[in-house]
Design a protein around this motif. Structure first.
Motif, short mmCIF file in Angstrom:
data_model
loop_
_atom_site.label_atom_id
_atom_site.label_comp_id
_atom_site.label_asym_id
_atom_site.label_seq_id
_atom_site.Cartn_x
_atom_site.Cartn_y
_atom_site.Cartn_z
N ALA A 361 3.02 2.05 -7.37
CA ALA A 361 2.24 1.93 -8.60
C ALA A 361 1.81 3.31 -9.09
CB ALA A 361 1.02 1.04 -8.37
N LEU A 362 1.37 4.15 -8.16
CA LEU A 362 0.97 5.51 -8.54
C LEU A 362 2.16 6.29 -9.10
CD1 LEU A 362 -1.29 6.43 -5.48
CD2 LEU A 362 -2.03 5.78 -7.77
N ALA A 363 3.34 6.06 -8.52
CA ALA A 363 4.54 6.74 -9.00
C ALA A 363 4.89 6.32 -10.42
CB ALA A 363 5.71 6.45 -8.07
N ARG A 364 4.46 5.11 -10.83
CA ARG A 364 4.73 4.61 -12.17
C ARG A 364 3.64 5.01 -13.16
NH1 ARG A 364 7.07 -1.55 -11.31
NH2 ARG A 364 8.83 -0.97 -9.95
N GLY A 365 2.67 5.77 -12.71
CA GLY A 365 1.63 6.25 -13.60
C GLY A 365 0.38 5.39 -13.63
N MET A 366 0.31 4.36 -12.79
CA MET A 366 -0.90 3.54 -12.73
C MET A 366 -1.97 4.28 -11.94
SD MET A 366 0.70 -0.21 -11.81
CE MET A 366 2.22 -0.78 -12.57
N GLY A 368 -6.33 3.69 -10.21
CA GLY A 368 -7.51 2.86 -10.04
C GLY A 368 -7.19 1.42 -9.72
N GLU A 369 -7.91 0.51 -10.37
CA GLU A 369 -7.77 -0.92 -10.10
C GLU A 369 -6.39 -1.44 -10.48
OE1 GLU A 369 -8.14 -4.90 -9.22
OE2 GLU A 369 -9.17 -3.12 -8.47
N ALA A 370 -5.77 -0.85 -11.50
CA ALA A 370 -4.42 -1.30 -11.89
C ALA A 370 -3.43 -1.07 -10.75
CB ALA A 370 -3.96 -0.56 -13.15
N ALA A 371 -3.51 0.11 -10.11
CA ALA A 371 -2.63 0.40 -8.99
C ALA A 371 -2.93 -0.50 -7.80
CB ALA A 371 -2.76 1.87 -8.59
N ALA A 372 -4.23 -0.72 -7.55
CA ALA A 372 -4.62 -1.58 -6.43
C ALA A 372 -4.15 -3.01 -6.64
CB ALA A 372 -6.14 -1.54 -6.25
N ALA A 373 -4.28 -3.51 -7.88
CA ALA A 373 -3.86 -4.87 -8.18
C ALA A 373 -2.35 -5.02 -8.02
CB ALA A 373 -4.28 -5.25 -9.59
N TYR A 374 -1.60 -4.02 -8.47
CA TYR A 374 -0.14 -4.06 -8.31
C TYR A 374 0.22 -4.08 -6.83
CZ TYR A 374 4.75 -2.60 -8.60
OH TYR A 374 6.12 -2.53 -8.47
N GLY A 375 -0.45 -3.23 -6.05
CA GLY A 375 -0.19 -3.19 -4.61
C GLY A 375 -0.47 -4.52 -3.94
N ARG A 376 -1.59 -5.17 -4.33
CA ARG A 376 -1.92 -6.47 -3.74
C ARG A 376 -0.87 -7.52 -4.11
NH1 ARG A 376 -7.27 -5.03 -5.13
NH2 ARG A 376 -7.18 -6.24 -7.07
N ARG A 377 -0.44 -7.53 -5.38
CA ARG A 377 0.55 -8.51 -5.81
C ARG A 377 1.84 -8.39 -5.00
NH1 ARG A 377 2.86 -7.42 -10.39
NH2 ARG A 377 3.74 -9.51 -10.67
N LEU A 378 2.36 -7.18 -4.95
CA LEU A 378 3.64 -6.99 -4.30
C LEU A 378 3.56 -7.12 -2.78
CD1 LEU A 378 6.40 -6.34 -5.72
CD2 LEU A 378 4.38 -6.11 -7.16
N SER A 379 2.51 -6.57 -2.18
CA SER A 379 2.40 -6.66 -0.72
C SER A 379 2.17 -8.09 -0.27
CB SER A 379 1.28 -5.76 -0.20
OG SER A 379 0.02 -6.14 -0.70
N GLY A 380 1.37 -8.87 -1.04
CA GLY A 380 1.17 -10.27 -0.69
C GLY A 380 2.47 -11.05 -0.74
N ALA A 381 3.29 -10.78 -1.76
CA ALA A 381 4.57 -11.47 -1.88
C ALA A 381 5.54 -11.03 -0.79
CB ALA A 381 5.18 -11.19 -3.25
N ALA A 382 5.48 -9.76 -0.41
CA ALA A 382 6.44 -9.23 0.57
C ALA A 382 6.11 -9.61 2.00
CB ALA A 382 6.49 -7.70 0.46
N MET A 383 4.82 -9.82 2.30
CA MET A 383 4.41 -10.02 3.69
C MET A 383 5.05 -11.25 4.33
SD MET A 383 0.42 -8.90 3.99
CE MET A 383 -0.01 -7.15 4.14
N GLY A 384 5.16 -12.33 3.56
CA GLY A 384 5.78 -13.52 4.13
C GLY A 384 7.24 -13.28 4.50
#
Length: 456
Positions: A361-366, A368-384
């Motif tokens: 997310a940081l690499a895409r220019g996000m 703060g909370e936008a980067a954190a939210a992106y990280g949560r979305r993708l990591s939650g989906a990937a963990m399973g």
């Protein structure tokens, strides 16, 4: 994490959840997150005990059962396979039904394999029946995926390594606990009374479900995000981390299931002698898993993961030497070291997952909370997906052991295979997450100026 969807009705739903907000975390979030963590650990702990049940049941199965070592390895491999496969739907069940609700249901589901084992565990039962009941215990493996996905949503990124490590470590301890309980039964009542062990776990399952019902919460903002799932599936880092997780968690669960059988088959230990040793490695590997997460929080997950794989390769070399010399003492030292190191690696690899996606997310220019939210979305989906593929490593270990003992009567060839795999894991970790030219492609989470992936 905030949500704009309609409120969900009944059953302890929390409508607003934003752990990255310092004020929210200090005033409300931390207390609620820790409470949910405690009961998540308990339920996952029982789940791991049931999933690994057949690593203990096979110690009760003497000659009167008519099942050879290869058949016993296949029983525990069946449990491993089902546990790996159900992790994918379990991951998405949290968002569909709520973390609390699914914890209650998945805990109660553990009654099915436990009661079934109590009904069939006696000489004369067909091998096909044993296979079916062993497959049922796989539902306990799914509890890990739903629990980790749920707890991942409760904690801020800076606390995820510790929280996920503690959650997973507390769950992993279910493996040595059921093995210790089996040892107690064999030592006091003898190897002819496996039903005593099963009778202990039935009320424990009910207690875990009741406490989850009374004390846990559902997070309404956590919703299944098909876009995030598609993006995670299409992201190379999901599959790279799944490969590395085969090396850490796959080793832990595979060795946990096989340890007692290896001691009986290769070193001629009695059921009591094997049971008195099998719990040591899984116990130490479970206890140290939060340490792996904490070290990854401090020094970077990739560094800790690489060091872990290097050490696992060295420990495997010790095991190969001991296996060739038939030295039980040296074998135990090397094998227990593998458990400890796999526990460390479990913590560090799981810490890497949310860090990698927030770094993207940081690499895409996000920020703060936008980067954190992106990280949560993708990591939650990937963990399973990562958890499911990693658990398949346990299946691979048991199948490799089965083939080695079928062809040579020894596990030496299996350990040589594992040594080569750990060397490959070292190369992948270094090439993707530590090699300097690659560092610029994905900045590290939490680093502002010229960030590097080694902090992931």
């Amino acid at each position: 994490m905030t949500g704009t969807t309609a409120p969900r009705k009944g059953g302890r739903w929390i409508e607003r959840w934003d752990p990255e907000d310092e004020t929210f975390w200090k005033e409300t979030g931390e207390r609620v997150a820790r409470r949910n963590l405690v009961y998540s650990v308990l339920s996952e702990h029982i789940g791991f005990s049931i999933w690994s049940l057949w690593s203990v049941m096979v110690l009760f199965m003497g000659p009167e059962y008519g099942i050879d070592p290869a058949g016993k390895f296949f029983l525990i491999a069946t449990a491993t396979l089902v546990g790996a496969l159900v992790r994918v739907p379990y991951t998405f069940a949290v968002a569909r039904f709520g973390g609390r609700n699914w914890t209650v249901f998945s805990a109660l589901l553990l009654l099915a394999p436990t009661v079934a084992a109590m009904l069939v565990m006696e000489p004369g039962t067909s091998y096909g029946t044993f296979l079916a009941v062993a497959a049922l215990t796989g539902v306990g493996g799914g509890n890990f995926a739903s629990s980790m996905t749920n707890i991942n949503a409760f904690f801020p990124l800076r606390k995820k390594g510790w929280a996920l490590g503690l959650n997973a470590g507390g769950g992993n301890i279910g493996v040595p606990v059921v093995q210790l309980a089996g040892l107690l039964v064999i030592a006091t009542a003898g190897a002819g009374h496996p039903r005593l062990l099963l009778a202990v776990y039935i009320p424990l399952v009910v207690v875990a479900a009741a406490l989850a019902l009374a004390r846990m919460d559902n997070l309404a903002p956590v919703r299944n995000d098909t876009g995030a799932v598609r993006e995670a599936v299409g992201d190379a880092h999901t599959w790279i981390m799944a490969f590395l997780y085969i090396g850490t968690f796959g080793s832990f669960i595979g060795y946990s299931f096989a340890f007692g059988l290896v001691l009986q088959t290769q070193f001629g230990r009695t059921p009591l002698q094997a049971a008195s040793l099998t719990f040591i490695g899984p116990l130490l590997g479970s206890l140290i898993r939060p340490v792996g997460g904490a070290l990854a929080d401090r020094f970077g997950g990739a560094r800790i993961t690489l060091g872990t794989f290097v050490a696992m390769a060295a420990a495997t070399g010790v095991v190969v030497f001991a296996s060739q010399r038939h030295s039980l003492e040296v074998f135990l030292v090397g094998f227990v070291a593998l458990f400890v190191l796999s526990g460390l690696g479990n913590g560090s690899t799981y810490k890497m997952i949310p860090g990698i996606f927030q770094a993207k997310a940081l690499a895409r220019g996000m920020s703060g909370e936008a980067a954190a939210a992106y990280g949560r979305r993708l990591s939650g989906a990937a963990m399973g997906l990562i958890g499911a593929v990693g658990a398949l490593g346990g299946l691979g270990i048991n199948l490799v052991f089965r083939e080695a003992f079928l062809t040579s009567g020894s596990g030496t060839a299996a350990f040589v295979t594992f040594l080569g795999f750990y060397a490959l894991c070292c190369a992948v970790t270094w090439a993707v997450y530590l090699r300097r030219p690659a560092a610029a492609t994905v900045p590290a989470a939490g680093v502002e100026a010229k960030p590097q992936l080694t902090s992931v």
